[in-house]
Design a protein around this motif. Sequence first.
Motif, short mmCIF file in Angstrom:
data_model
loop_
_atom_site.label_atom_id
_atom_site.label_comp_id
_atom_site.label_asym_id
_atom_site.label_seq_id
_atom_site.Cartn_x
_atom_site.Cartn_y
_atom_site.Cartn_z
N GLY A 176 -52.54 71.87 -24.81
CA GLY A 176 -52.37 70.45 -24.55
C GLY A 176 -51.66 69.69 -25.66
N THR A 177 -51.31 70.37 -26.73
CA THR A 177 -50.62 69.71 -27.85
C THR A 177 -49.24 69.24 -27.41
OG1 THR A 177 -51.77 71.15 -29.41
CG2 THR A 177 -49.82 70.01 -30.22
N ARG A 178 -48.88 68.04 -27.80
CA ARG A 178 -47.56 67.53 -27.48
C ARG A 178 -46.55 68.06 -28.50
NH1 ARG A 178 -47.96 61.15 -26.83
NH2 ARG A 178 -48.89 61.37 -28.90
N TYR A 179 -45.32 68.23 -28.05
CA TYR A 179 -44.30 68.77 -28.92
C TYR A 179 -44.10 67.92 -30.17
CZ TYR A 179 -42.62 72.75 -26.27
OH TYR A 179 -42.51 73.97 -25.67
N GLY A 180 -44.16 66.61 -30.02
CA GLY A 180 -43.98 65.75 -31.18
C GLY A 180 -45.04 65.95 -32.23
N GLU A 181 -46.27 66.22 -31.81
CA GLU A 181 -47.36 66.46 -32.74
C GLU A 181 -47.19 67.82 -33.43
OE1 GLU A 181 -50.55 64.00 -29.95
OE2 GLU A 181 -50.43 66.19 -29.85
N LEU A 182 -46.87 68.84 -32.65
CA LEU A 182 -46.65 70.17 -33.20
C LEU A 182 -45.51 70.14 -34.22
CD1 LEU A 182 -46.84 73.27 -33.34
CD2 LEU A 182 -45.43 73.34 -31.26
N LEU A 188 -37.82 64.47 -24.58
CA LEU A 188 -39.05 63.72 -24.79
C LEU A 188 -40.01 64.53 -25.66
CD1 LEU A 188 -39.79 62.56 -21.12
CD2 LEU A 188 -38.45 61.37 -22.85
N PRO A 189 -40.45 64.00 -26.80
CA PRO A 189 -41.45 64.70 -27.60
C PRO A 189 -42.87 64.50 -27.09
CG PRO A 189 -40.85 62.67 -28.69
CD PRO A 189 -39.99 62.76 -27.45
N HIS A 190 -43.02 63.74 -26.00
CA HIS A 190 -44.34 63.38 -25.48
C HIS A 190 -44.95 64.47 -24.60
CE1 HIS A 190 -41.72 59.92 -26.10
NE2 HIS A 190 -42.77 59.18 -26.33
N ILE A 191 -44.17 65.45 -24.18
CA ILE A 191 -44.64 66.43 -23.20
C ILE A 191 -45.47 67.52 -23.88
CG2 ILE A 191 -42.79 66.01 -21.55
CD1 ILE A 191 -41.24 68.31 -22.74
N CYS A 197 -30.98 48.98 -21.51
CA CYS A 197 -32.25 49.18 -22.22
C CYS A 197 -32.03 49.07 -23.73
CB CYS A 197 -32.83 50.55 -21.90
SG CYS A 197 -33.48 50.70 -20.22
N PRO A 198 -32.96 48.45 -24.45
CA PRO A 198 -32.81 48.33 -25.90
C PRO A 198 -32.90 49.70 -26.57
CG PRO A 198 -35.00 47.63 -25.22
CD PRO A 198 -34.21 47.85 -23.97
N PRO A 199 -32.22 49.89 -27.71
CA PRO A 199 -32.15 51.22 -28.33
C PRO A 199 -33.35 51.59 -29.19
CG PRO A 199 -30.83 49.68 -29.57
CD PRO A 199 -31.34 48.93 -28.37
N GLU A 200 -34.27 50.68 -29.41
CA GLU A 200 -35.38 50.95 -30.34
C GLU A 200 -36.18 52.21 -30.00
OE1 GLU A 200 -33.97 47.02 -31.12
OE2 GLU A 200 -34.64 47.94 -29.24
N PRO A 201 -36.40 52.56 -28.72
CA PRO A 201 -37.17 53.77 -28.44
C PRO A 201 -36.44 55.06 -28.78
CG PRO A 201 -37.25 52.25 -26.57
CD PRO A 201 -36.17 51.77 -27.50
N CYS A 202 -35.15 55.00 -29.10
CA CYS A 202 -34.34 56.20 -29.27
C CYS A 202 -34.35 56.68 -30.73
CB CYS A 202 -32.90 55.93 -28.83
SG CYS A 202 -32.76 55.50 -27.09
N THR A 203 -34.11 57.96 -30.88
CA THR A 203 -34.05 58.54 -32.21
C THR A 203 -32.80 58.05 -32.95
OG1 THR A 203 -33.08 60.52 -31.19
CG2 THR A 203 -35.43 60.57 -31.68
N ARG A 204 -32.84 58.14 -34.28
CA ARG A 204 -31.83 57.53 -35.15
C ARG A 204 -30.45 58.13 -34.92
NH1 ARG A 204 -32.73 55.44 -40.55
NH2 ARG A 204 -31.01 54.00 -40.98
N ARG A 246 -38.28 58.57 -29.34
CA ARG A 246 -39.28 58.64 -30.39
C ARG A 246 -40.67 58.78 -29.80
NH1 ARG A 246 -38.02 53.33 -33.74
NH2 ARG A 246 -40.06 53.91 -34.62
N LEU A 247 -41.53 59.51 -30.50
CA LEU A 247 -42.87 59.78 -30.02
C LEU A 247 -43.70 58.51 -29.90
CD1 LEU A 247 -44.96 61.96 -29.25
CD2 LEU A 247 -45.55 62.12 -31.69
#
Length: 416
Positions: free
Chosen positions: A81-87, A104-107, A250-257, A273-274
């Motif tokens: 159940g670990t999310r990729y972003g956490e791993l 998506l790092p949330h999966i 859509c605003p860019p803030e949710p996206c990676t740098r 971003r996670l």
Amino acid sequence: MAVAATNWAGTIVFRAERCHEPRSTAELQRIVAGSRSLRVLGSGHSFNDIADTTGDLVSVASLPRAVELDARAGAVTVSAGTRYGELAQVLDRAGFALHNLGSLPHISVAGACATGTHGSGVGNGSLATAVRAVELVTADGALVTVDRGAPQFPGSVVALGALGVVTRLTLDVVPAFEVRQWVYEGLPTAVLRDRFDEVMAAAYSVSLFTTWRTDRIDQVWLKQRGGPDAPADWHGAVLSDGPRHPVPGCPPEPCTRQLGVPGRWHDRLPHFRLDFTPSSGDELQSEYFVARADAVAAFDALDAVRERIAPALQISEIRTVAADALWLSPAYGRDSVAFHFTWHPDPVAVADAVGAVEQALSAFGARPHWGKVFTTAPETVRARYPRWDDFRALLAESDPAGTFRNAFVARFFPAP
């Protein structure tokens, strides 16, 4: 004990009679052994009934979290159940990385591998290709491990949750690395047709975003390991002057740098971003894989039905995935191009658009992503997987009573 009543997008309402959130493997084993019908819920990032059930719905999110790194073996064992972003954060602190990440790092790790989820890059296999061992609870409650090299291993990784409840996976790791990301705008589609392979091989990971409304690709995302700064003009596309979101408006803030700023692999390979809601949040999704050799012809076929696609579309993404040997992987046996569609949450408009996409891609043996919206007939899907009968035999042997067989599995793998 309660779990979410819907999938991530709120488009599937689970019909489970009971919901479970076991806190130990032993508890999970008891639940499975006592169930006649059971399905597993990962992060819920699916857009069809693959995880639905009228019996028991089990979430693995509360199983003990584990990230056990074996640096000498170049492997990490992680709870399902670990999310990729956490791993990724744990691995990076230890100086290691995964070969690729999805947008998506949330999966969850288990859910993504079970459905053939992927990132991009002509040399990068799907996320499931990093798996070297799968630990799962089978229908009788037993805890078994299937290692790479076992005869059933190629059918046990991308397995749609049909063989058991995955509890842990062991993944290959590589030394950690940095990535720089640039976004180009307005790539002429004529250039893409003439230089498709060159464009898609221009960086470690390349994604094309298009609304199918003009004769230009709206955005090209290049994720590069090292190398020089990006030129201002590239194949007729212009380097963006600021951060971008792939979905127009859509605003860019949710996206990676972006803008070429160096960053850790896990802060650049995903698009999002996670700590933000991924993608646009309110959507449906479809995706189809065709052989990379057919990429331009498939692009032209889709372009010919753009008027039926565009009204339902938020954005479409085109990525490459290297071939693998996993029986139910959409990239099985062929280097692939994946055409992804993020739709507006309008089922009527999406149904027409999906029909147009599937008709356009039918000549190319398109394989739909297992966790997204598609209407391709089961017999058609079956004909596009050379090891289909092998998986069906493995399923019958592993789960003869059909404990993990829901309506989705039954459609594609009817009981003998």
